[in-house]
Design an enzyme around this catalytic site. Structure first.
Site, PDB file in Angstrom:
ATOM      1  N   SER A  90       0.550   3.087  -6.042  1.00 58.71           N
ATOM      2  CA  SER A  90       1.977   3.441  -6.043  1.00 58.71           C
ATOM      3  C   SER A  90       2.451   3.730  -7.459  1.00 58.71           C
ATOM      4  O   SER A  90       3.253   4.641  -7.691  1.00 58.71           O
ATOM      5  CB  SER A  90       2.814   2.285  -5.482  1.00 58.71           C
ATOM      6  OG  SER A  90       2.391   1.971  -4.180  1.00 58.71           O
ATOM      7  N   ASP A 127       6.603   1.004  -2.342  1.00 55.08           N
ATOM      8  CA  ASP A 127       6.675   0.455  -3.708  1.00 55.08           C
ATOM      9  C   ASP A 127       6.891   1.528  -4.776  1.00 55.08           C
ATOM     10  O   ASP A 127       7.140   1.192  -5.935  1.00 55.08           O
ATOM     11  CB  ASP A 127       5.380  -0.297  -4.054  1.00 55.08           C
ATOM     12  CG  ASP A 127       5.200  -1.546  -3.210  1.00 55.08           C
ATOM     13  OD1 ASP A 127       6.172  -1.941  -2.525  1.00 55.08           O
ATOM     14  OD2 ASP A 127       4.099  -2.109  -3.230  1.00 55.08           O
ATOM     15  N   LYS A 151       2.239  -4.241 -11.122  1.00 54.96           N
ATOM     16  CA  LYS A 151       3.340  -5.195 -10.870  1.00 54.96           C
ATOM     17  C   LYS A 151       2.758  -6.484 -10.322  1.00 54.96           C
ATOM     18  O   LYS A 151       1.652  -6.502  -9.759  1.00 54.96           O
ATOM     19  CB  LYS A 151       4.359  -4.625  -9.873  1.00 54.96           C
ATOM     20  CG  LYS A 151       3.841  -4.236  -8.478  1.00 54.96           C
ATOM     21  CD  LYS A 151       3.750  -5.336  -7.459  1.00 54.96           C
ATOM     22  CE  LYS A 151       3.265  -4.845  -6.094  1.00 54.96           C
ATOM     23  NZ  LYS A 151       2.750  -5.895  -5.216  1.00 54.96           N
TER      24      LYS A 151
HETATM   25  P1  ATP Z   1      -0.067  -2.634  -2.689  1.00 56.59           P
HETATM   26  O1  ATP Z   1       0.108  -3.811  -3.596  1.00 56.59           O
HETATM   27  O2  ATP Z   1       1.018  -1.585  -2.849  1.00 56.59           O
HETATM   28  O3  ATP Z   1      -0.406  -2.982  -1.280  1.00 56.59           O
HETATM   29  P2  ATP Z   1      -2.649  -2.363  -3.693  1.00 56.59           P
HETATM   30  O4  ATP Z   1      -2.546  -2.629  -5.155  1.00 56.59           O
HETATM   31  O5  ATP Z   1      -3.074  -3.503  -2.844  1.00 56.59           O
HETATM   32  O6  ATP Z   1      -1.287  -1.819  -3.207  1.00 56.59           O
HETATM   33  P3  ATP Z   1      -3.898   0.163  -4.256  1.00 56.59           P
HETATM   34  O7  ATP Z   1      -4.763  -0.158  -5.415  1.00 56.59           O
HETATM   35  O8  ATP Z   1      -2.634   0.864  -4.526  1.00 56.59           O
HETATM   36  O9  ATP Z   1      -3.611  -1.167  -3.432  1.00 56.59           O
HETATM   37  O10 ATP Z   1      -4.804   0.986  -3.222  1.00 56.59           O
HETATM   38  C1  ATP Z   1      -4.700   0.879  -1.852  1.00 56.59           C
HETATM   39  C2  ATP Z   1      -5.493   1.996  -1.168  1.00 56.59           C
HETATM   40  O11 ATP Z   1      -4.980   3.265  -1.557  1.00 56.59           O
HETATM   41  C3  ATP Z   1      -6.972   2.040  -1.455  1.00 56.59           C
HETATM   42  O12 ATP Z   1      -7.622   2.040  -0.208  1.00 56.59           O
HETATM   43  C4  ATP Z   1      -7.230   3.350  -2.172  1.00 56.59           C
HETATM   44  O13 ATP Z   1      -8.405   4.006  -1.731  1.00 56.59           O
HETATM   45  C5  ATP Z   1      -6.016   4.212  -1.859  1.00 56.59           C
HETATM   46  N1  ATP Z   1      -5.515   4.968  -3.023  1.00 56.59           N
HETATM   47  C6  ATP Z   1      -4.827   6.117  -2.950  1.00 56.59           C
HETATM   48  N2  ATP Z   1      -4.455   6.523  -4.172  1.00 56.59           N
HETATM   49  C7  ATP Z   1      -4.900   5.620  -5.053  1.00 56.59           C
HETATM   50  C8  ATP Z   1      -4.808   5.500  -6.462  1.00 56.59           C
HETATM   51  N3  ATP Z   1      -4.188   6.412  -7.215  1.00 56.59           N
HETATM   52  N4  ATP Z   1      -5.354   4.406  -7.033  1.00 56.59           N
HETATM   53  C9  ATP Z   1      -5.954   3.462  -6.272  1.00 56.59           C
HETATM   54  N5  ATP Z   1      -6.093   3.544  -4.944  1.00 56.59           N
HETATM   55  C10 ATP Z   1      -5.568   4.599  -4.316  1.00 56.59           C
END
Ligand code: ATP
Length: 276
Positions: free
Chosen positions: A100, A133, A8
């Site tokens: 998410s 999310d 997203k």
């Molecule tokens: P948001 O925008 O919701 O804050 P993000 O895109 O910044 O999320 P993610 O890539 O979802 O961040 O990952 C955040 C943290 O979650 C990382 O530290 C990662 O190790 C952990 N994590 C847990 N499950 C997953 C997954 N399926 N894919 C990626 N990271 C994951």
């Protein structure tokens, strides 16, 4: 059983206040885009197991896919052995909601397997318990998210734009960005309602693309304002950071211009996408 887990972007992100627990309240437009991880669910193994193409993503109970499967089985008093294979294409910790979305894909696959609707309120409760999310990714498309992100209203798809994503290796954690935000004196204008009004009237929405966290994230990730400027210089009609960063996106009405911009932008990760 296989599912795409789309990323997203936040077309707007207004911080409207705080609730009694101290959580920041949002009014934000979440838009699903075509960049996607692939989540495969197979029966077998012993309990819940996970594999991932990226060595630095945890494959134990810290992974949101694991949490999703575990919470789902617990909520419905089900048992079973499931292996989840995750092919990550969405950059991690990037403001694109990858973890998410993966969790929501696991919930969709388990709903299919057990003949449940993803609109079942127990499924929605499980989704919300995994992360703010996750309920959005069960719905997908374009949504207005309010509260801490849990109050969702679906909107018609935004047509006519190509999205270019760009990021460097710089990262800042979401809590660090909110802390930096709290330390900044000036607060920005709210643009979500103006965006919605323009969308409803079929007018240009690009003046209302905005993110209240950008200035805070820019203190921690100096590449954010630089990439925004590069995208605008390369012809983007709007450029902004997604979520708490550090990914920046450009919206282009001209798809060819978007492709040329993606070729010319000087950064570690760049991807041309469309809205889902
Ligand atoms: P948001 O925008 O919701 O804050 P993000 O895109 O910044 O999320 P993610 O890539 O979802 O961040 O990952 C955040 C943290 O979650 C990382 O530290 C990662 O190790 C952990 N994590 C847990 N499950 C997953 C997954 N399926 N894919 C990626 N990271 C994951």
């Amino acid at each position: 059983m296989k599912a795409n887990a789309y990323a997203k972007i936040n077309l707007t992100l207004d911080i409207t206040g705080r609730d009694e627990r101290g959580y920041h309240l949002l009014s934000s437009l979440f838009a699903e885009i075509s960049l996607a991880d692939t989540v495969t669910l197979e029966e077998g193994g012993n309990g819940i197991s996970l594999s991932c193409n990226l060595p630095y993503v945890p494959v134990d109970e810290r992974n949101l896919c694991y949490k999703a499967a575990q919470s789902f089985l617990r909520e419905f008093s089900l048992s079973g052995d499931f292996h989840i294979d995750l092919i990550k294409r969405i950059p991690v910790c990037a403001g694109l909601g990858g973890g998410s979305s993966d969790a929501a894909a696991v919930l969709r696959l388990l709903c299919d397997r057990f003949g449940l609707s993803t609109e079942d309120e127990r499924v929605l409760r499980v989704a919300a318990s995994i992360g703010a999310d996750v309920p959005f990714f069960l719905k997908g498309g374009l949504c207005l998210a309010e509260g801490i992100g849990e109050r969702l209203s679906s909107l018609p798809k935004l047509d006519g734009y190509t999205v270019v994503l760009a990021k460097t290796a710089e990262r800042a954690s979401t809590p660090d960005v909110y802390r930096a935000y709290d330390g900044l004196p000036q607060k920005k204008a709210f643009t979500t309602l103006s965006f919605l009004e323009a969308l409803r009237k079929g007018e240009d929405v690009t003046p209302y693309v905005s993110n209240h966290l950008t200035d805070a994230a820019s203190l921690l990730c100096p590449s954010v304002p630089l990439l925004k400027k590069q995208l605008l210089d390369l012809g983007a009609d709007a450029a902004e950071m997604s979520g708490s960063g550090s990914t920046v996106f450009g919206l282009f009405r001209d798809a060819e211009k978007a492709k040329t911009a993606a070729k010319n932008i000087n950064t570690q990760f760049c991807e041309v996408c469309h809205f889902m």
